[in-house]
Design an enzyme around this catalytic site. Structure first.
Site, PDB file in Angstrom:
ATOM      1  N   GLU A  71      43.478  32.178  42.393  1.00  0.00           N
ATOM      2  CA  GLU A  71      43.358  31.599  44.126  1.00  0.00           C
ATOM      3  C   GLU A  71      42.732  30.322  43.837  1.00  0.00           C
ATOM      4  O   GLU A  71      43.301  28.832  44.026  1.00  0.00           O
ATOM      5  CB  GLU A  71      42.863  31.918  45.249  1.00  0.00           C
ATOM      6  CG  GLU A  71      44.021  33.316  46.183  1.00  0.00           C
ATOM      7  CD  GLU A  71      43.330  34.383  45.511  1.00  0.00           C
ATOM      8  OE1 GLU A  71      42.661  34.497  44.046  1.00  0.00           O
ATOM      9  OE2 GLU A  71      43.068  35.862  45.600  1.00  0.00           O
TER      10      GLU A  71
ATOM     11  N   ARG B  28      41.925  43.003  32.751  1.00  0.00           N
ATOM     12  CA  ARG B  28      41.644  42.177  34.230  1.00  0.00           C
ATOM     13  C   ARG B  28      40.632  41.989  34.206  1.00  0.00           C
ATOM     14  O   ARG B  28      39.801  41.004  34.602  1.00  0.00           O
ATOM     15  CB  ARG B  28      42.614  42.448  35.566  1.00  0.00           C
ATOM     16  CG  ARG B  28      42.067  42.001  36.654  1.00  0.00           C
ATOM     17  CD  ARG B  28      42.316  40.074  36.734  1.00  0.00           C
ATOM     18  NE  ARG B  28      42.680  40.346  37.887  1.00  0.00           N
ATOM     19  CZ  ARG B  28      42.976  39.301  38.203  1.00  0.00           C
ATOM     20  NH1 ARG B  28      43.780  38.290  37.069  1.00  0.00           N
ATOM     21  NH2 ARG B  28      42.561  38.228  39.412  1.00  0.00           N
TER      22      ARG B  28
ATOM     23  N   ASN C 229      49.803  36.954  38.358  1.00  0.00           N
ATOM     24  CA  ASN C 229      51.072  36.359  38.441  1.00  0.00           C
ATOM     25  C   ASN C 229      51.329  36.415  37.513  1.00  0.00           C
ATOM     26  O   ASN C 229      51.085  35.846  36.517  1.00  0.00           O
ATOM     27  CB  ASN C 229      50.346  34.845  38.391  1.00  0.00           C
ATOM     28  CG  ASN C 229      50.402  33.067  37.912  1.00  0.00           C
ATOM     29  OD1 ASN C 229      52.382  33.386  38.984  1.00  0.00           O
ATOM     30  ND2 ASN C 229      49.831  32.821  37.975  1.00  0.00           N
ATOM     31  N   PRO C 230      53.000  36.035  36.938  1.00  0.00           N
ATOM     32  CA  PRO C 230      54.047  35.426  35.617  1.00  0.00           C
ATOM     33  C   PRO C 230      54.277  34.389  35.648  1.00  0.00           C
ATOM     34  O   PRO C 230      54.860  34.883  34.593  1.00  0.00           O
ATOM     35  CB  PRO C 230      55.219  36.394  36.470  1.00  0.00           C
ATOM     36  CG  PRO C 230      55.698  36.165  37.892  1.00  0.00           C
ATOM     37  CD  PRO C 230      53.976  35.848  37.994  1.00  0.00           C
TER      38      PRO C 230
END
Length: 438
Positions: free
Chosen positions: A68, A272, A338-339
């Site tokens: 974000e 991640r 997110n790609p």
């Protein structure tokens, strides 16, 4: 549930938060001990400011975590160019580092206060924001209610609601309406998100597209990139990025399956959560594979099977080392990641089926041929092997992904247009008072 009961529930939430406030210190300290909080700045989580408020109008912008934060940085840079001060809050140590790296002292960074009335009240009493801009899906009841009580306009930008969140809110429609009526405007990512916010009582709602598309590609340390490229040489590579628990195991097994056909294969695994690095190394070496960890600056030798990207803020480095990327939280996890970043960096995108949180982005990429969905580890191994063996197919996916990202741009301009009625008076006020950003 009636409107009266909904408001009673929210009053109960306020009272419970006030009662819990004196006891949250142990929780924050425990998080600090695990590296999830900045120990030196933990008082900010209680609403205690560590900086003075600048004079003149001020905007409070909030972005929860790294994704974000990166998405709203171009928006924040645009607002800063108008001369208005911004206090930017984030919720994680890693997102705070992104703010420091990308924005420096151009904004005032604070950790977001806990959603408890005493913490929110202290924060608002000190900063007295003239406008609140909230990113994506950060719907915190006490924050929305306290801002609403002070008549501070609140705008949700890049707004999205996952399937799970929407279903949950629909079970409590009066609670949703009591909260969302405090939003002066919702700028949604997609038509689906916009309709969902509208259904839950938000007014007005507009659609901008995804702000992540209008960000710059992740930066890279060119010296580090050159060093790693020399160590890798001409070896074939693929990456599994933003992986969640279970997906690293799958990536290691895919490596073992594909290396029999692709001599010298190097697999790049970027978890991640880098703090899982020790456990992941033990799991991978237990399969008889050799690991080089970026956090230790291990050298990539000819017999290195896996480069583990267990560092923060180097996704731009890892993606520039390959042309094939599996995007995680999509096979064993839920929601996807997110790609768009790998597509921006000339990478063919592979993903599992669980991509609900990025449905529109994936649909656009899949429709254009820039991304492919794989069902399981066998299908992932087959896709990686095929793309390594077929340059034309790989280049076609890369070109399609890049073109799709280009076609999706424009969210930043549409978001700024939606924000104009709220920001323009602050710009005028700053100029009249001579109190613009400094």
């Amino acid at each position: 549930m009636s409107e009266r009961w909904a408001r009673a529930l929210l009053r109960g939430y306020r009272l419970a938060g006030a009662a819990a406030y004196p006891f949250v210190g142990g929780y924050v300290t425990w998080r600090s001990s695990r590296g999830k909080e900045d120990r030196a700045r933990r008082r900010e989580r209680y609403g205690v400011a560590s900086r003075e408020r600048p004079s003149g109008p001020l905007i409070w912008a909030h972005a929860a975590s790294v994704g974000e934060t990166i998405a709203v940085i171009p928006l924040i840079e645009s607002i800063l160019s108008y001369g208005v001060n911004i206090v930017l809050t984030t919720g994680t140590v890693t997102s705070a580092q992104v703010v420091q790296d990308r924005l420096g002292d151009r904004v005032i960074h604070q950790y977001v206060p806990l959603d408890l009335k005493p913490a929110i009240s202290k924060f608002l009493d000190h900063w007295r924001p003239d406008l609140a801009i909230i990113a994506e899906s950060e719907i915190w009841p006490m924050t929305l209610l306290e801002l609403g009580a002070r008549r501070v306009p609140q705008v949700l930008v890049n707004g999205r609601l996952s399937d799970r969140s929407f279903k949950s809110w629909k079970k409590r429609p009066f609670v949703a309406e009591a909260l969302f009526e405090n939003l002066a405007h919702v700028v949604a990512q997609s038509d689906v998100d916009g309709e969902r916010f509208h259904t839950l009582g938000a007014r007005p709602v507009s659609v901008s597209g995804n702000l992540k598309v209008d960000t710059n590609p992740p930066p890279v340390d060119e010296k580090a990139l050159d060093t790693l490229r020399k160590q890798i040489g001409t070896r074939p590579t693929w990456a599994a990025i933003s992986t969640h628990e279970g997906e690293e195991d799958i990536a290691a097994e895919v490596h073992a399956m594909v290396r029999n056909r692709r001599k010298g294969l190097l697999t790049i695994i970027v978890p991640r959560h880098p703090e899982r690095g020790d456990a992941l190394e033990a799991m991978i070496t237990g399969k008889g594979l050799t690991v080089a960890r970026r956090s230790r600056r291990d050298r990539i030798d000819a017999d290195t099977d896996i480069l583990m990207g267990d560092t923060i803020g180097e996704m731009g480095l890892y993606l520039r080392l390959t042309e094939i990327a599996f995007v995680g939280r999509s096979m064993t996890g839920q929601g996807g990641q997110n790609p768009l970043e790998p597509a921006m960096l000339d990478t063919a995108v592979l993903s599992g089926r669980n991509v609900q949180n990025f449905r529109e982005s994936y649909q656009r990429l899949i429709d254009s041929g820039g991304a492919k969905i794989v069902r399981d580890r066998e299908m992932l191994a087959g896709a990686v092997n095929f793309l390594l063996a077929n340059d034309a197919a790989r280049y076609a996916m890369i070109a399609a992904g890049s073109a799709t990202v280009q076609d999706m741009r424009g969210a930043l301009a549409r978001t700024l247009k939606a924000l104009e009625p709220f920001i323009q008076p602050l710009i005028v006020q700053a100029r009249l008072n001579g109190s613009g950003r400094r």
